[in-house]
Design an enzyme around this catalytic site. Sequence first.
Site, PDB file in Angstrom:
ATOM      1  N   ASN A  36       0.820  -1.218   0.000  1.00  0.00           N
ATOM      2  CA  ASN A  36       0.000   0.000   0.000  1.00  0.00           C
ATOM      3  C   ASN A  36       0.850   1.262   0.000  1.00  0.00           C
ATOM      4  O   ASN A  36       0.568   2.216   0.718  1.00  0.00           O
ATOM      5  CB  ASN A  36      -0.918   0.017   1.230  1.00  0.00           C
ATOM      6  CG  ASN A  36      -1.818  -1.195   1.281  1.00  0.00           C
ATOM      7  OD1 ASN A  36      -2.329  -1.624   0.265  1.00  0.00           O
ATOM      8  ND2 ASN A  36      -1.994  -1.748   2.465  1.00  0.00           N
ATOM      9  N   CYS A  37       1.889   1.281  -0.799  1.00  0.00           N
ATOM     10  CA  CYS A  37       2.857   2.374  -0.825  1.00  0.00           C
ATOM     11  C   CYS A  37       2.785   3.057  -2.185  1.00  0.00           C
ATOM     12  O   CYS A  37       2.429   2.431  -3.183  1.00  0.00           O
ATOM     13  CB  CYS A  37       4.248   1.769  -0.589  1.00  0.00           C
ATOM     14  SG  CYS A  37       5.633   2.887  -0.746  1.00  0.00           S
ATOM     15  N   GLY A  38       3.143   4.314  -2.230  1.00  0.00           N
ATOM     16  CA  GLY A  38       3.204   5.023  -3.504  1.00  0.00           C
ATOM     17  C   GLY A  38       4.190   4.378  -4.458  1.00  0.00           C
ATOM     18  O   GLY A  38       4.090   4.542  -5.680  1.00  0.00           O
ATOM     19  N   THR A  40       4.619   1.068  -4.648  1.00  0.00           N
ATOM     20  CA  THR A  40       4.191  -0.315  -4.899  1.00  0.00           C
ATOM     21  C   THR A  40       4.204  -0.700  -6.380  1.00  0.00           C
ATOM     22  O   THR A  40       4.545  -1.837  -6.708  1.00  0.00           O
ATOM     23  CB  THR A  40       2.806  -0.576  -4.259  1.00  0.00           C
ATOM     24  OG1 THR A  40       2.922  -0.322  -2.851  1.00  0.00           O
ATOM     25  CG2 THR A  40       2.336  -2.000  -4.462  1.00  0.00           C
TER      26      THR A  40
END
Length: 161
Positions: A36-38, A40
């Site tokens: 759930n990371c920018g 990803t």
Amino acid sequence: MQSPFYQLEAKNIQGKIILMEDYKGKNVLVVNTASNCGLTPQFEGLEKLYQKYKNQGLVVLGFPCNQFANQEPGDDKSIAEGCMLNYGVSFPMFSKIEVNGDGAHPIYKYLKKQLPGLLGQKIKWNFTKFLIDENGRPVKRFAPTTKPQKIDRYLEKMLAR
């Protein structure tokens, strides 16, 4: 003398202990990941690198970590499903670990000591990448924002040797 990297082990996302010595003779790209990371979408680029170079001796090892803004809250099963479903990840993924602090996984303790970054022996964020040569020697650390495509040129030279 055998590389200290080959004396380490980790539990894969299916729960099986994997010895790093299984990767002897391969170039290894170790990455701490989050779903759930920018950053990803880098999974896609990492998978492309893996597909392009796996027959030339590259293996990508993904280590999910929830130490950065709670961006990997899931369990191993949901992480594995998300990586496969959303990004077609086929490279080895491991059980969720910590990369910083007292509970840091031994692989990360070793890599951070060998290749300190901007924050010294700390991992700055998800998708920090470490490249280990075919002799188990850590040779290069890449920032979280370094896209896998940028690593391609480096791998091309390394794998051509």
